[in-house]
Motif scaffolding. Structure first.
Motif, PDB file in Angstrom:
ATOM      1  N   PRO A 145       8.441  19.987  24.501  1.00  0.00           N
ATOM      2  CA  PRO A 145       9.557  19.778  23.968  1.00  0.00           C
ATOM      3  C   PRO A 145       9.976  18.398  24.461  1.00  0.00           C
ATOM      4  CG  PRO A 145      10.092  21.514  25.655  1.00  0.00           C
ATOM      5  CD  PRO A 145       8.603  21.455  25.304  1.00  0.00           C
ATOM      6  N   GLU A 146      10.855  17.668  23.850  1.00  0.00           N
ATOM      7  CA  GLU A 146      11.272  16.553  23.989  1.00  0.00           C
ATOM      8  C   GLU A 146      11.538  15.980  25.500  1.00  0.00           C
ATOM      9  OE1 GLU A 146      13.882  12.640  22.215  1.00  0.00           O
ATOM     10  OE2 GLU A 146      13.427  14.620  21.100  1.00  0.00           O
ATOM     11  N   GLU A 147      12.482  17.219  25.835  1.00  0.00           N
ATOM     12  CA  GLU A 147      12.935  17.114  27.245  1.00  0.00           C
ATOM     13  C   GLU A 147      12.241  17.107  28.461  1.00  0.00           C
ATOM     14  OE1 GLU A 147      13.828  21.482  25.993  1.00  0.00           O
ATOM     15  OE2 GLU A 147      13.810  19.330  25.115  1.00  0.00           O
ATOM     16  N   ARG A 148      11.059  17.574  28.244  1.00  0.00           N
ATOM     17  CA  ARG A 148       9.962  17.681  29.296  1.00  0.00           C
ATOM     18  C   ARG A 148       8.983  16.499  29.213  1.00  0.00           C
ATOM     19  NH1 ARG A 148       5.915  21.997  29.535  1.00  0.00           N
ATOM     20  NH2 ARG A 148       5.599  20.980  31.618  1.00  0.00           N
ATOM     21  N   ARG A 149       8.945  15.699  28.034  1.00  0.00           N
ATOM     22  CA  ARG A 149       8.148  14.654  28.104  1.00  0.00           C
ATOM     23  C   ARG A 149       8.348  13.574  29.045  1.00  0.00           C
ATOM     24  NH1 ARG A 149       7.761  13.668  21.396  1.00  0.00           N
ATOM     25  NH2 ARG A 149       6.207  15.482  21.183  1.00  0.00           N
ATOM     26  N   PRO A 150       9.465  13.197  29.816  1.00  0.00           N
ATOM     27  CA  PRO A 150       9.630  12.269  30.630  1.00  0.00           C
ATOM     28  C   PRO A 150       9.059  12.578  32.038  1.00  0.00           C
ATOM     29  CG  PRO A 150      11.891  12.501  29.725  1.00  0.00           C
ATOM     30  CD  PRO A 150      11.050  13.768  29.053  1.00  0.00           C
ATOM     31  N   ARG A 151       9.029  13.642  32.401  1.00  0.00           N
ATOM     32  CA  ARG A 151       8.142  14.294  33.612  1.00  0.00           C
ATOM     33  C   ARG A 151       7.090  14.067  33.354  1.00  0.00           C
ATOM     34  NH1 ARG A 151      10.979  16.196  38.006  1.00  0.00           N
ATOM     35  NH2 ARG A 151      13.136  16.728  37.822  1.00  0.00           N
ATOM     36  N   LEU A 152       6.483  14.605  32.211  1.00  0.00           N
ATOM     37  CA  LEU A 152       4.846  14.536  32.072  1.00  0.00           C
ATOM     38  C   LEU A 152       4.265  13.283  31.932  1.00  0.00           C
ATOM     39  CD1 LEU A 152       4.641  17.396  29.128  1.00  0.00           C
ATOM     40  CD2 LEU A 152       3.847  17.328  31.674  1.00  0.00           C
ATOM     41  N   LEU A 153       5.004  12.429  31.121  1.00  0.00           N
ATOM     42  CA  LEU A 153       4.484  10.899  31.350  1.00  0.00           C
ATOM     43  C   LEU A 153       4.663  10.214  32.486  1.00  0.00           C
ATOM     44  CD1 LEU A 153       5.885   9.817  27.610  1.00  0.00           C
ATOM     45  CD2 LEU A 153       3.486  10.415  28.268  1.00  0.00           C
ATOM     46  N   SER A 154       5.750  10.545  33.245  1.00  0.00           N
ATOM     47  CA  SER A 154       5.789   9.989  34.671  1.00  0.00           C
ATOM     48  C   SER A 154       4.854  10.349  35.663  1.00  0.00           C
ATOM     49  CB  SER A 154       7.611   9.952  35.197  1.00  0.00           C
ATOM     50  OG  SER A 154       7.636  11.396  35.367  1.00  0.00           O
ATOM     51  N   ALA A 155       4.364  11.515  35.367  1.00  0.00           N
ATOM     52  CA  ALA A 155       3.526  12.171  36.242  1.00  0.00           C
ATOM     53  C   ALA A 155       2.323  11.480  35.838  1.00  0.00           C
ATOM     54  CB  ALA A 155       3.434  13.665  36.164  1.00  0.00           C
ATOM     55  N   SER A 156       1.924  11.421  34.652  1.00  0.00           N
ATOM     56  CA  SER A 156       0.714  10.632  34.420  1.00  0.00           C
ATOM     57  C   SER A 156       0.571   9.237  34.796  1.00  0.00           C
ATOM     58  CB  SER A 156       0.496  10.547  32.812  1.00  0.00           C
ATOM     59  OG  SER A 156      -0.332  10.027  32.444  1.00  0.00           O
ATOM     60  N   GLY A 157       1.650   8.769  34.612  1.00  0.00           N
ATOM     61  CA  GLY A 157       1.865   7.312  35.220  1.00  0.00           C
ATOM     62  C   GLY A 157       1.526   7.052  36.728  1.00  0.00           C
ATOM     63  N   SER A 158       2.172   8.132  37.367  1.00  0.00           N
ATOM     64  CA  SER A 158       1.951   8.135  38.833  1.00  0.00           C
ATOM     65  C   SER A 158       0.359   8.439  39.388  1.00  0.00           C
ATOM     66  CB  SER A 158       2.865   9.295  39.385  1.00  0.00           C
ATOM     67  OG  SER A 158       4.190   8.766  39.421  1.00  0.00           O
TER      68      SER A 158
END
Length: 422
Positions: A145-158
């Protein structure tokens, strides 16, 4: 009103708990793989100019052309990720990309005595990178869902940034003395990571790509075209990404030229290490705050932090450069993450296509920054004040959000809104 929900990621495993969704097994593997892939890549790629010039004897002009072409393939080639993943699926696209990169690093071993093989190997590696990153990010967020995407993408960036930070020092003992051993180790690493990707479930990600190819899951909601999401405030994420990378790459390209003579190479290295560490730690912590910002507010905060960082660097000295690097890191976190989130939210195209277009935008911005920055820095040095370069870049960072938001305000009629959604 409180809600308890359980989301299902790729592979269909439960990935949620009240107040904090957990990562699925495939998502954990992708994040770990992202770190290893970037670790292996950055054990080699930052030293490529040295290997091509000093070991293989290519002239610096030729080296510059080769690296420019490789960068163009790596960034602009991202636009093929959407069509490729739509045809073969996300998992197969990642496997194809890793196969290209593994073959490229393997070809470097005999290529250490052949410029033609070495250049061909570099282009293979770049082509694999162009395809892998959009497919990786798309698999990571598919079905979330859209609300989970920030954490997933930020974890990927890290994960990617941690590999970028550790790769160069890990390879330093081998890169000049035993490059054959280094390339062999990187080849084995990529082969193992690729084998792990073969075990990922086809699951939701690949099934959704199959449905997209026949239009079943890509049918837009009423009032939406295939390329436009619901109207949202702010300018085009593609344009903002071009300008964000354009502004940021002045720091990336020219800090060494400015900082090393005024401090030391050791201090410059420490700044880069601290920058990478801050990025790895701060991006996941700030992800939800960044997601909660409106797009116009994110532009003001992000470009404002970049402007303040450029001004601090221009002030010179150890403290100014360190503070400037910290502010640039915060600007990068806000702008780069928000641009990806906004691009996803506005488009009904597949995530791989969205991330591919974002890679193209980054490539355009990096290219423009390289062209403008060289002329600007040269003019500042000719005038006897390299600080003038940072003042000029600071001014650009201050003006860019004004230009973007003014452009949006003048396009609020229905026709302008469609043009601004891009």
């Amino acid at each position: 009103m409180s809600r308890r929900r359980t989301d299902r990621g790729p592979g269909g495993r439960a990935s949620g708990r009240p107040g904090g969704p957990q990562l699925t097994g495939p998502q954990r593997f992708l994040l770990g793989g992202s770190f290893l892939i970037t670790l292996g890549s950055f054990a080699v790629l930052p030293y490529m100019s040295v290997l091509l010039h000093q070991r293989l004897g290519l002239g610096l002009g030729t080296v510059g052309i080769v690296l420019a072409v490789a960068s163009l393939i790596q960034f602009a080639g991202g636009v093929v990720a959407g069509p490729v993943t739509g045809r073969i699926g996300l998992r197969r696209a990642m496997l194809l990309a890793l196969g290209l990169r593994t073959a490229g690093f393997a070809a470097f071993v005999p290529g250490l005595t052949s410029p033609v093989l070495a250049v061909g190997a570099l282009l293979l590696v770049s082509a694999g990178a162009a395809l892998y990153l959009p497919a990786n990010k798309a698999y990571l967020v598919e079905g979330a869902p859209e609300e989970r995407r920030p954490r997933l993408l930020s974890a990927s960036g890290s994960a990617f940034n941690a590999g970028m930070a550790l790769g160069p020092p890990a390879a330093a003992p081998l890169v000049m003395g035993s490059p054959g051993v280094l390339f062999s180790c990187v080849t084995v690493l990529f082969a193992l990571v690729g084998a792990g990707h073969a075990l990922l479930p086809a699951g939701t990600a690949d099934r959704s790509c199959d449905r997209s190819s026949d239009g079943a899951s890509a049918a837009p909601a009423a009032g939406r075209t295939p390329e436009l999401g619901a109207p949202r405030p702010g300018p085009s994420p593609f344009v903002v990404t071009v300008l964000s990378v354009y502004a940021f790459m002045f720091f990336q390209h020219y800090l060494a030229l400015y900082a090393v003579p005024r401090t030391s190479a050791a201090f410059y290295g420490a700044v880069l290490t601290g920058y990478a560490a801050l990025l790895v730690v701060a991006q996941p912590l700030l992800a939800e705050r960044v997601a909660a910002l409106s797009y116009p507010a994110a532009l003001r905060w992000g470009f404002g932090a970049m402007a303040a960082g450029m001004a601090a660097i221009g002030a010179g000295g150890h403290a100014g450069i360190a503070v400037g690097g910290t502010l640039l890191c915060l600007g990068e976190i806000v702008l780069f993450l928000k641009n990806d989130l906004e691009a996803l939210a506005r488009s009904s195209a597949t995530p791989a296509s969205v991330f591919g277009r974002q890679r193209l935008a980054a490539g355009i911005g990096a290219f423009a920054s390289g062209v403008v920055g060289g002329q600007l820095y040269g003019a500042a040095e000719s005038a006897g004040s390299a600080r003038g370069f940072w003042a000029a870049v600071c001014l650009q960072c201050l003006l860019l959000p004004v230009f973007l938001l003014r452009r949006r305000r003048t396009a609020r009629d229905p026709e302008g809104s469609r043009a601004g959604a891009d």
